[in-house]
Write a protein that holds these residues in place. Structure first.
Motif, PDB file in Angstrom:
ATOM      1  N   THR A   1       6.148   3.075  -3.510  1.00  0.00           N
ATOM      2  CA  THR A   1       6.284   3.892  -4.499  1.00  0.00           C
ATOM      3  C   THR A   1       7.642   3.597  -5.586  1.00  0.00           C
ATOM      4  OG1 THR A   1       7.571   5.540  -3.312  1.00  0.00           O
ATOM      5  CG2 THR A   1       5.320   5.863  -3.362  1.00  0.00           C
TER       6      THR A   1
ATOM      7  N   GLU B   1      -1.154   4.653 -10.192  1.00  0.00           N
ATOM      8  CA  GLU B   1       0.093   5.397 -10.189  1.00  0.00           C
ATOM      9  C   GLU B   1       1.463   4.585 -10.883  1.00  0.00           C
ATOM     10  OE1 GLU B   1       0.621   8.824  -9.777  1.00  0.00           O
ATOM     11  OE2 GLU B   1      -1.424   8.928  -9.601  1.00  0.00           O
TER      12      GLU B   1
ATOM     13  N   SER C   1      -2.748   3.433  -5.559  1.00  0.00           N
ATOM     14  CA  SER C   1      -1.203   3.146  -6.076  1.00  0.00           C
ATOM     15  C   SER C   1      -0.890   2.543  -7.284  1.00  0.00           C
ATOM     16  CB  SER C   1      -0.666   2.582  -4.880  1.00  0.00           C
ATOM     17  OG  SER C   1      -0.655   3.418  -3.587  1.00  0.00           O
TER      18      SER C   1
ATOM     19  N   ARG D   1       0.723  -1.259   0.065  1.00  0.00           N
ATOM     20  CA  ARG D   1       0.078   0.003  -0.149  1.00  0.00           C
ATOM     21  C   ARG D   1       0.943   1.270   0.088  1.00  0.00           C
ATOM     22  NH1 ARG D   1      -2.983  -1.740   5.446  1.00  0.00           N
ATOM     23  NH2 ARG D   1      -0.928  -2.228   5.644  1.00  0.00           N
ATOM     24  N   GLU D   2       2.075   1.205   0.611  1.00  0.00           N
ATOM     25  CA  GLU D   2       2.838   2.282   0.549  1.00  0.00           C
ATOM     26  C   GLU D   2       4.042   2.342  -0.451  1.00  0.00           C
ATOM     27  OE1 GLU D   2       4.337   1.940   4.573  1.00  0.00           O
ATOM     28  OE2 GLU D   2       2.421   2.183   5.387  1.00  0.00           O
TER      29      GLU D   2
ATOM     30  N   GLN E   1      -6.996   2.691  -1.321  1.00  0.00           N
ATOM     31  CA  GLN E   1      -5.319   3.281  -1.319  1.00  0.00           C
ATOM     32  C   GLN E   1      -4.626   2.259  -2.432  1.00  0.00           C
ATOM     33  OE1 GLN E   1      -3.344   3.619   2.653  1.00  0.00           O
ATOM     34  NE2 GLN E   1      -1.306   3.835   1.491  1.00  0.00           N
TER      35      GLN E   1
END
Length: 232
Positions: A81, A114, A111, A78-79, A107
């Motif tokens: 990048t 992105e 993500s 979830r975090e 979320q």
């Protein structure tokens, strides 16, 4: 007593029903596997020449993945990048449904939108509850011992809030039983994803049953991959 990692690795490392499907999905594409575990699929795709990176929360699992550190990412999906955009992202073996909180799921999809390049595709695998009663029991070898695997589940909340409990039972050589339980979010059709796709550039484009293979060819049928694509 065995560790959860030892049991999970022994339980899944021989599974190959899905490898050809993900190879076809990923070949000649920049790929990211989420919830990669100990690299059961990724290591086979690397051997077939795929360009792949991974995200895995548990560093003690990720050490088995045959990738350099800059491609073997330790952390929460979830975090995660990245400075690059991927052509393909996938989460295999019913791993994505371990996210059960609505905000976490929103979320997650934000993500993914992105991380994907325009036209890129996301495959999310689920084990459909219609097949749960037919889940296969089998023996596992851990070191010099044999452990008998079986499963159990609770679907009482299936039609109220799309939540279930899944239980992995391991009967040990000394007669004891270890059970590992998971709360699972249920996705039974593409409409179950609609609330999480609002306002982002991902859309559902296909649903693949049993890796496009006949049931009689599979060790365990009942697997569904929902395919999404990043819109331009």
């Amino acid at each position: 007593m065995y560790t959860t990692r030892e049991l999970y690795k022994a339980h899944t490392e021989s599974l190959e029903d899905d490898v050809d499907f993900y190879f076809d999905f990923c070949q000649e594409k920049q790929t990211l596997e989420l919830f990669a575990g100990f690299g059961r699929i990724t290591n086979k795709l690397i051997a077939k020449g795929c360009d792949i990176e991974t995200v895995e929360l548990d560093p003690f699992m990720a050490v088995f993945i045959d990738l350099p550190e800059h491609k073997n990412h330790i952390g929460d999906v979830r975090e995660f990048t990245s400075g690059k955009r991927f052509d393909r992202i996938f989460a295999a073996y019913n791993s994505f449904p371990l996210l059960t909180d609505d905000e976490d799921i929103r979320q997650f999809f934000s993500s993914m939108s992105e991380l994907l390049d325009v036209g890129g595709k996301l495959a999310l695998n689920v084990y459909h509850p219609n097949w749960w009663e037919n889940a296969v029991d089998y023996p596992l070898t851990i070191g010099d011992g044999t452990v008998r695997y079986s499963s159990g589940y609770n679907l009482e909340r299936r039609y109220t809030d799309k939540i279930a409990q899944w239980h992995d039972h391991y009967d040990l050589p000394d007669g004891d039983r270890q059970t590992i339980s998971h709360t699972i979010r249920l996705y039974e059709n593409s409409a179950d994803f609609t609330p999480y796709l609002e306002g982002i550039e991902l859309g559902h484009i296909n649903t693949v049953i049993n890796y496009n293979r006949p049931e009689h060819e599979l060790v365990e049928p009942g697997w569904v991959d929902f395919i999404f694509q990043k819109q331009g």
